[in-house]
Design a protein around this motif. Structure first.
Motif, PDB file in Angstrom:
ATOM      1  N   ALA A  64      25.079  40.672  34.346  1.00  0.00           N
ATOM      2  CA  ALA A  64      25.757  40.023  33.227  1.00  0.00           C
ATOM      3  C   ALA A  64      27.135  39.587  33.716  1.00  0.00           C
ATOM      4  CB  ALA A  64      25.898  40.978  32.045  1.00  0.00           C
ATOM      5  N   ASP A  66      30.915  37.271  32.892  1.00  0.00           N
ATOM      6  CA  ASP A  66      31.848  36.695  31.928  1.00  0.00           C
ATOM      7  C   ASP A  66      32.407  35.394  32.486  1.00  0.00           C
ATOM      8  OD1 ASP A  66      31.635  38.612  29.948  1.00  0.00           O
ATOM      9  OD2 ASP A  66      33.278  39.833  30.738  1.00  0.00           O
ATOM     10  N   GLY A 130      25.216  34.575  26.394  1.00  0.00           N
ATOM     11  CA  GLY A 130      25.600  35.529  25.377  1.00  0.00           C
ATOM     12  C   GLY A 130      26.500  34.913  24.325  1.00  0.00           C
ATOM     13  N   GLY A 165      28.356  40.390  27.659  1.00  0.00           N
ATOM     14  CA  GLY A 165      28.359  39.403  28.723  1.00  0.00           C
ATOM     15  C   GLY A 165      28.195  38.000  28.180  1.00  0.00           C
ATOM     16  N   ASP A 166      28.838  37.032  28.835  1.00  0.00           N
ATOM     17  CA  ASP A 166      28.743  35.624  28.433  1.00  0.00           C
ATOM     18  C   ASP A 166      27.514  34.942  29.019  1.00  0.00           C
ATOM     19  OD1 ASP A 166      31.195  35.951  27.147  1.00  0.00           O
ATOM     20  OD2 ASP A 166      32.332  35.265  28.899  1.00  0.00           O
ATOM     21  N   CYS A 168      23.799  35.783  31.681  1.00  0.00           N
ATOM     22  CA  CYS A 168      23.006  36.757  32.412  1.00  0.00           C
ATOM     23  C   CYS A 168      22.061  36.046  33.360  1.00  0.00           C
ATOM     24  CB  CYS A 168      22.234  37.690  31.479  1.00  0.00           C
ATOM     25  SG  CYS A 168      20.759  36.969  30.730  1.00  0.00           S
ATOM     26  N   GLN A 170      18.524  37.308  35.413  1.00  0.00           N
ATOM     27  CA  GLN A 170      17.534  38.341  35.709  1.00  0.00           C
ATOM     28  C   GLN A 170      16.766  37.912  36.952  1.00  0.00           C
ATOM     29  OE1 GLN A 170      14.314  40.117  32.819  1.00  0.00           O
ATOM     30  NE2 GLN A 170      13.377  38.442  33.979  1.00  0.00           N
ATOM     31  N   ARG A 197      30.407  41.231  35.035  1.00  0.00           N
ATOM     32  CA  ARG A 197      30.796  42.209  34.013  1.00  0.00           C
ATOM     33  C   ARG A 197      30.089  43.545  34.282  1.00  0.00           C
ATOM     34  NH1 ARG A 197      33.039  41.998  28.851  1.00  0.00           N
ATOM     35  NH2 ARG A 197      32.409  43.686  27.466  1.00  0.00           N
ATOM     36  N   SER A 199      26.059  45.112  36.239  1.00  0.00           N
ATOM     37  CA  SER A 199      24.764  44.784  36.828  1.00  0.00           C
ATOM     38  C   SER A 199      23.903  46.030  36.868  1.00  0.00           C
ATOM     39  CB  SER A 199      24.919  44.187  38.234  1.00  0.00           C
ATOM     40  OG  SER A 199      25.417  45.156  39.138  1.00  0.00           O
ATOM     41  N   ALA A 388      23.095  44.677  25.314  1.00  0.00           N
ATOM     42  CA  ALA A 388      23.456  43.258  25.365  1.00  0.00           C
ATOM     43  C   ALA A 388      22.337  42.422  24.771  1.00  0.00           C
ATOM     44  CB  ALA A 388      23.735  42.817  26.801  1.00  0.00           C
ATOM     45  N   PHE A 390      21.083  38.195  24.779  1.00  0.00           N
ATOM     46  CA  PHE A 390      21.274  36.857  25.336  1.00  0.00           C
ATOM     47  C   PHE A 390      20.217  35.912  24.771  1.00  0.00           C
ATOM     48  CE2 PHE A 390      22.723  39.921  28.492  1.00  0.00           C
ATOM     49  CZ  PHE A 390      24.004  39.453  28.778  1.00  0.00           C
TER      50      PHE A 390
END
Length: 409
Positions: A64, A66, A130, A165-166, A168, A170, A197, A199, A388, A390
């Motif tokens: 995640a 920012d 996010g 988080g802004d 992400c 994966q 931010r 992980s 979180a 998203f």
């Protein structure tokens, strides 16, 4: 080895990015199912992002980030570059031409190099945004109402450094070094626009997302995700996973990703008797069958009673998490085990990194988690310390389509 087996080392020598990608696509037999081809390449583009219904790989690196910039053009440019690098890496190539061994030996390599010579390993990279993404870029009007911080549930002990988080990413793969390499290089390319931010590394998937996969076990030793939605159930996916006309244009065909870091108090659990463990879960530990059945996929009879009351206890995990107990709501789970060392007091920092994809987090995930937090006997052994949410846009069209293009247009 197949003559079409792709590795980063072999593709590094091909003449051009376009030719290499075209060759890889033709050889791999790319489709829209999200399933890996024989050479371990998963199609990067399609109706939905890969890494959702793709048969769950064995390893995870989730990050995640920012935003550190409010410049919309700079963010759009980064997402364009991320897309190009991600597409290359999912076909087994380095992040950019020149790669890990640049012609100028005094220049920093474009690729960090730890995946040289490794195959694609079914790598998928899934991108999401996010709630803060919209506020920082001045586009709050484009944020869907469902995209907000998850509420605090009973018993939560959330660490802000492991939550929110802004953006992400994966990364899932069958080789941990391939997944780590992918995240490392995307993070590196985001310097000046994004920063990490939190992980999470994961191993040993805890859900099967295809009927061709056996059900795995979590760190409590029980089969996990027996009744998970599967890639071969398109009607159920459309109902429970993919955002429809209720969502904004840029999100239709996408989904919402719920992430929860759940520490499991495994030392306490390990001192519990087998019967108690099975009563708490509601399943047999060996076969994975519900307590009312004999085989893993037998339907749980929640109405069955015995001399002491319900055969599957009222506070058992499978009862409270069942679709029957949650108004028919279901979700696509895609979690992983983790062991992050010890806590310094003789206990492992281990558990489940819960990942689920849902069409509507407020009607599917939130009510279920409230019920579990309040009444699930398993909660005594769990500690939710990261959280979180998203929004995951749909897949990319062929051509120059890139992550965030429709959102930032």
């Amino acid at each position: 080895m197949s003559p079409w087996h792709l590795t980063r080392r072999r593709l590094f020598g091909l003449a051009g990015a376009g030719a290499a990608l075209a060759g890889a696509g033709a050889a791999a037999g790319y489709g829209l199912s999200g399933a890996p081809a024989a050479d371990g390449v998963v199609a990067f583009r399609g109706e939905h992002q890969a890494g959702i219904v793709t048969p769950a790989q064995d390893r995870l690196h989730f990050v995640a980030l920012d935003l550190t910039s409010t410049d919309r053009a700079a963010v759009a440019d980064l997402l364009r570059r991320w897309t190009a690098a991600a597409e290359r890496m999912t076909t087994g190539r380095e992040t950019a031409e020149g790669g890990a061994i640049p012609a100028n030996r005094y220049a920093a390599p474009a690729d960090t190099g730890e995946a040289l010579g490794l195959p694609a390993a079914s790598l998928t990279l899934t991108f999401g945004v996010g709630p803060g993404f919209f506020d920082k870029l001045g586009i709050a009007d484009r944020r869907p109402p469902r995209l907000a911080a998850l509420p605090r549930f009973q018993g939560d002990r959330l660490d802000p450094a492991r939550s929110g988080g802004d953006l992400c990413i994966q990364a899932c793969a069958d080789d941990p070094q391939v997944a780590v390499h992918a995240v490392r290089n995307l993070v590196r390319d985001g310097f000046g626009v994004t920063e990490v931010r939190w992980s999470q590394l994961g191993f040993g998937r805890t859900s099967s997302t295809s009927t061709g996969q056996a059900t795995p076990r979590n760190l409590f030793g029980f089969k996990d995700g027996t009744n998970n939605l599967k890639a071969e159930e398109p009607d159920l996916l459309a109902q429970h996973v993919w955002v429809g006309d209720e969502g904004p244009d840029w999100l239709r065909g996408g989904s919402y990703l719920v992430a929860r870091r759940i520490r499991m108090h495994i030392e306490t659990w390990d001192r519990s008797g087998l019967d108690e463990q099975e009563q708490i879960v509601g399943r047999d530990k060996g076969e994975g069958a519900p307590l009312t059945g004999t085989a893993e996929f037998d339907l749980a009879d929640l109405a069955a009673t015995g001399p002491s009351g319900p055969v599957i206890p009222d506070d058992s995990h499978i009862r409270l998490a069942s679709a029957e107990a949650n108004g028919g709501a279901r979700m696509l789970r895609r979690g992983y085990n983790f062991v992050d060392g010890s806590d310094g007091r003789g206990h492992l920092d281990a558990g489940l990194f819960f990942v689920a994809f849902v069409r509507d987090p407020l009607t599917q995930y939130v009510p279920m988690q409230r019920r579990l937090a309040r009444s699930d006997a398993l909660s005594e052994y769990l500690e939710h310390n990261g959280s979180a949410l998203f929004a995951v846009p749909p897949g990319l069209a062929e051509g120059d389509d890139h992550w965030g293009r429709a959102l930032l247009a």
